[in-house]
Structures are given as structure tokens and as C-alpha cells.
Design an enzyme around this catalytic site. Structure first.
Site, PDB file in Angstrom:
ATOM      1  N   ASN A   9      -7.118   3.567  -7.626  1.00  0.00           N
ATOM      2  CA  ASN A   9      -6.960   2.358  -6.805  1.00  0.00           C
ATOM      3  C   ASN A   9      -8.164   1.477  -7.085  1.00  0.00           C
ATOM      4  O   ASN A   9      -9.255   1.747  -6.598  1.00  0.00           O
ATOM      5  CB  ASN A   9      -6.905   2.779  -5.323  1.00  0.00           C
ATOM      6  N   TRP A  10      -7.936   0.431  -7.878  1.00  0.00           N
ATOM      7  CA  TRP A  10      -9.076  -0.415  -8.278  1.00  0.00           C
ATOM      8  C   TRP A  10      -9.530  -1.347  -7.165  1.00  0.00           C
ATOM      9  O   TRP A  10     -10.553  -1.996  -7.275  1.00  0.00           O
ATOM     10  CB  TRP A  10      -8.703  -1.242  -9.503  1.00  0.00           C
ATOM     11  N   LYS A  11      -8.722  -1.474  -6.118  1.00  0.00           N
ATOM     12  CA  LYS A  11      -9.028  -2.398  -5.007  1.00  0.00           C
ATOM     13  C   LYS A  11      -9.267  -3.805  -5.576  1.00  0.00           C
ATOM     14  O   LYS A  11      -8.642  -4.171  -6.562  1.00  0.00           O
ATOM     15  CB  LYS A  11     -10.210  -1.865  -4.188  1.00  0.00           C
ATOM     16  N   HIS A  96      -2.756   1.054   2.982  1.00  0.00           N
ATOM     17  CA  HIS A  96      -4.133   1.541   2.814  1.00  0.00           C
ATOM     18  C   HIS A  96      -4.937   1.179   4.066  1.00  0.00           C
ATOM     19  O   HIS A  96      -4.714   0.140   4.678  1.00  0.00           O
ATOM     20  CB  HIS A  96      -4.750   0.901   1.562  1.00  0.00           C
ATOM     21  N   GLU A  98      -7.739  -0.035   4.414  1.00  0.00           N
ATOM     22  CA  GLU A  98      -8.392  -1.357   4.351  1.00  0.00           C
ATOM     23  C   GLU A  98      -7.408  -2.454   4.716  1.00  0.00           C
ATOM     24  O   GLU A  98      -7.785  -3.464   5.314  1.00  0.00           O
ATOM     25  CB  GLU A  98      -8.991  -1.564   2.946  1.00  0.00           C
ATOM     26  N   GLU A 168      -6.039   9.860   3.516  1.00  0.00           N
ATOM     27  CA  GLU A 168      -7.335   9.255   3.258  1.00  0.00           C
ATOM     28  C   GLU A 168      -8.117   9.161   4.558  1.00  0.00           C
ATOM     29  O   GLU A 168      -7.964   8.199   5.313  1.00  0.00           O
ATOM     30  CB  GLU A 168      -7.139   7.855   2.677  1.00  0.00           C
ATOM     31  N   GLY A 174     -15.139   5.408   0.276  1.00  0.00           N
ATOM     32  CA  GLY A 174     -16.229   4.566  -0.209  1.00  0.00           C
ATOM     33  C   GLY A 174     -17.567   4.902   0.414  1.00  0.00           C
ATOM     34  O   GLY A 174     -18.520   4.129   0.308  1.00  0.00           O
ATOM     35  N   SER A 214     -13.611   9.307  -1.697  1.00  0.00           N
ATOM     36  CA  SER A 214     -14.755   9.741  -2.505  1.00  0.00           C
ATOM     37  C   SER A 214     -14.448  10.940  -3.399  1.00  0.00           C
ATOM     38  O   SER A 214     -15.310  11.801  -3.595  1.00  0.00           O
ATOM     39  CB  SER A 214     -15.969  10.024  -1.612  1.00  0.00           C
ATOM     40  N   GLY A 235     -10.705   5.663  -5.594  1.00  0.00           N
ATOM     41  CA  GLY A 235     -11.214   4.296  -5.604  1.00  0.00           C
ATOM     42  C   GLY A 235     -12.370   4.167  -6.588  1.00  0.00           C
ATOM     43  O   GLY A 235     -12.181   4.007  -7.794  1.00  0.00           O
ATOM     44  N   GLY A 236     -13.587   4.288  -6.054  1.00  0.00           N
ATOM     45  CA  GLY A 236     -14.809   4.070  -6.842  1.00  0.00           C
ATOM     46  C   GLY A 236     -14.795   4.741  -8.202  1.00  0.00           C
ATOM     47  O   GLY A 236     -15.062   4.086  -9.232  1.00  0.00           O
TER      48      GLY A 236
HETATM   49  P1  PGA Z   1     -12.954   5.928  -2.744  1.00  0.00           P
HETATM   50  O1  PGA Z   1     -11.621   5.157  -2.301  1.00  0.00           O
HETATM   51  O2  PGA Z   1     -12.550   6.925  -3.790  1.00  0.00           O
HETATM   52  O3  PGA Z   1     -13.842   4.838  -3.294  1.00  0.00           O
HETATM   53  O4  PGA Z   1     -13.513   6.562  -1.534  1.00  0.00           O
HETATM   54  C1  PGA Z   1     -10.415   5.854  -2.124  1.00  0.00           C
HETATM   55  C2  PGA Z   1      -9.357   4.875  -1.661  1.00  0.00           C
HETATM   56  O5  PGA Z   1      -9.640   4.082  -0.758  1.00  0.00           O
HETATM   57  O6  PGA Z   1      -8.223   4.869  -2.172  1.00  0.00           O
END
Ligand code: PGA
Length: 255
Positions: A9-11, A96, A98, A168, A174, A214, A235-236
Site C-alpha cells: 500500500n503505497w498510500k 483503510h 486512514e 490492521e 506507521g 509495520s 505500507g512503509g
Molecule cells: P505500515 O502501513 O506498514 O507503514 O505500518 C500499513 C498500512 O497502513 O497498510
């Protein structure tokens, strides 16, 4: 036997230029993937075309980070399911945390988007998970059950086989904090039971439940070894070709 799914997930990172660089790196390391592992990247909308172009001759698939629940029309700024399939996507992330936190996403809109994604043959990756205060108040199991029950309202027994659920924990996204493998396993087992109660044990046994929060090369092996953890929503670490391909390799070794 469930296949593992490793999804990036590149956000809101990587416009077309940066996407091209990241995809070059990823392609150099992992254009072929073991047949028991699915790999997916979800770039921002404007970089989906670039990803599809770069990845057409690889085993890596492309998904989106959201879709709108209407077919088309006067919805400025929105993207429809048919636009995503036409662009080459076969998955879409829905709900998600967010989006729930910053953009007014609710269980009801998650449900509408899920049904629209299924209509367009896009596999929905439905995100669920609790905040730290909800976990401390011991509300996390009920909350996740409600999130899933509401997301799947009106989804048929046949359609449910195409969905993916991503657990999640918000406190691990993050932040560098990760759920322990035991915490992840407990919640994944709970999620599978919720699906079994809503549909059937067969349906529950066949769907992918991803862990997100993470995940990185250092903890992927432990998390992915858990019986009910069928992959990761990353994500990251998906923004770095080395880290993401290392996680794919770990999944290949476990598959
Ligand atoms: P993260 O994000 O790996 O940076 O914690 C995961 C996500 O929100 O999909």
C-alpha cells in the site's frame, strides 16, 4: 490450501516518476514469484497506469487504494470501479483506517464500496482494526466483528470467496510498533470465526486474512508463520524495493 498475498500500500507516495523508479527496482529483484504467493502493489491513482505498464510481463499485480460506490456521474474527484478495471487493477483496498479517520469513511460506505468492487470483479481488501484505546478497553474483538459484519452486509456466499480482509491494528500502522505474532494470530482466528458464523467454515477457510501494521523483513517471517495470517498489507516497507522483495522472498519460503 490458501495462497499467501503480499500487498504493498503505497498510500500518498510515488507519482509516476518515483513509481517508475520503484517499479524498476522491484522488477529487477522479483519479476517472477512462486506460484503459491500473490504479489500486489497499490499505487496512488495517477501511478496505476505506470505500474500496469511496468509490470505487465511480471507476476506482480496492480490494485487501487479506494473506489467510489457510484457507477459514474457528477462526483468530482472520485474514481469508479469500471475505471479501475479498465486501468488494469484487479484488487482495491477499502476502508483503510486512514480513510476512516481522515475522510469520513464509515462501515456503511465500506459496505457500499465492497459491493461495488465485487460487481466490477475487483477483489476488495477490506481493512479492519482497533485503536489502542479500544484495545485497552477490551473492545477490539467486538469492534472487528462489527466492522466485518457491516462490511459484508448483502454480500452473497459466492461473492464472499473473492474478498480479502486486512487486520490492521491502528496502533501499529506507521508507528514501528507491531502486533506480536500471538496478538495477530488471535485476532486473525477471531476474524475467520466471524466469517464462518456469517457464511460457512469453507468460506472462512478459503479467504485471505492479511496482517498490516509495520510489517517489515525483520518481523515478516514470524507473522507470516502464524496459522491464520495469510499475507501482509505493507505500507512503509513497500516503498523500498529491497525490503518489499525481501518480504516476498520470506513468503515464498513459507508457502
Ligand atoms: P505500515 O502501513 O506498514 O507503514 O505500518 C500499513 C498500512 O497502513 O497498510
Amino acid at each position: 490450501m490458501r495462497r499467501l498475498l503480499i500487498a504493498g500500500n503505497w498510500k500518498m507516495n510515488c507519482g509516476p516518476y518515483d513509481a517508475a523508479e520503484l517499479l524498476e527496482g522491484l522488477k529487477a529483484k522479483k519479476s517472477e514469484v512462486n506460484e503459491n504467493v500473490d504479489v500486489l502493489v497499490c499505487p496512488p491513482f495517477v501511478s496505476i497506469g505506470m505500474a500496469v505498464k511496468y509490470l505487465y510481463d511480471t507476476d506482480i499485480q496492480v490494485g487501487a487504494q479506494n473506489l467510489h460506490f457510484e457507477e459514474n456521474g457528477a462526483f468530482t474527484g472520485e474514481i469508479s470501479g469500471s475505471m479501475l478495471t479498465e486501468s488494469g487493477c484487479n484488487y482495491v483496498i477499502i476502508g483503510h483506517s486512514e480513510r476512516r479517520q481522515y475522510f469520513g469513511e464509515t462501515d456503511e460506505t465500506v459496505n457500499q464500496r465492497t459491493k461495488k468492487a465485487l460487481e466490477h470483479k475487483l477483489a476488495p481488501i477490506i481493512c479492519v482494526g482497533e485503536s489502542l484505546s479500544q484495545r485497552k478497553a477490551d473492545e477490539h474483538y467486538d469492534l472487528v466483528k462489527d466492522q466485518i459484519t457491516n462490511a459484508l452486509n448483502g454480500v452473497s456466499a459466492e461473492e464472499v470467496l473473492d474478498i480479502v480482509i486486512a487486520y490492521e491494528p491502528i496502533w501499529a500502522i506507521g508507528t514501528g510498533e507491531t502486533a506480536s505474532p500471538e496478538q495477530a494470530q488471535e485476532m486473525h482466528e477471531h476474524i475467520r470465526n466471524v466469517v464462518a458464523n456469517l457464511y460457512s467454515q469453507d468460506a472462512a477457510d478459503s479467504i485471505n486474512i492479511l496482517y498490516g501494521g509495520s510489517m517489515k523483513p525483520a518481523n515478516a517471517q514470524e507473522l507470516l508463520s502464524q496459522a491464520d495470517v495469510d499475507g501482509g498489507l505493507i505500507g512503509g516497507a513497500s516503498l523500498d524495493a529491497d525490503s518489499f522483495s525481501e518480504i516476498i522472498t520470506i513468503a515464498e519460503e513459507l508457502a
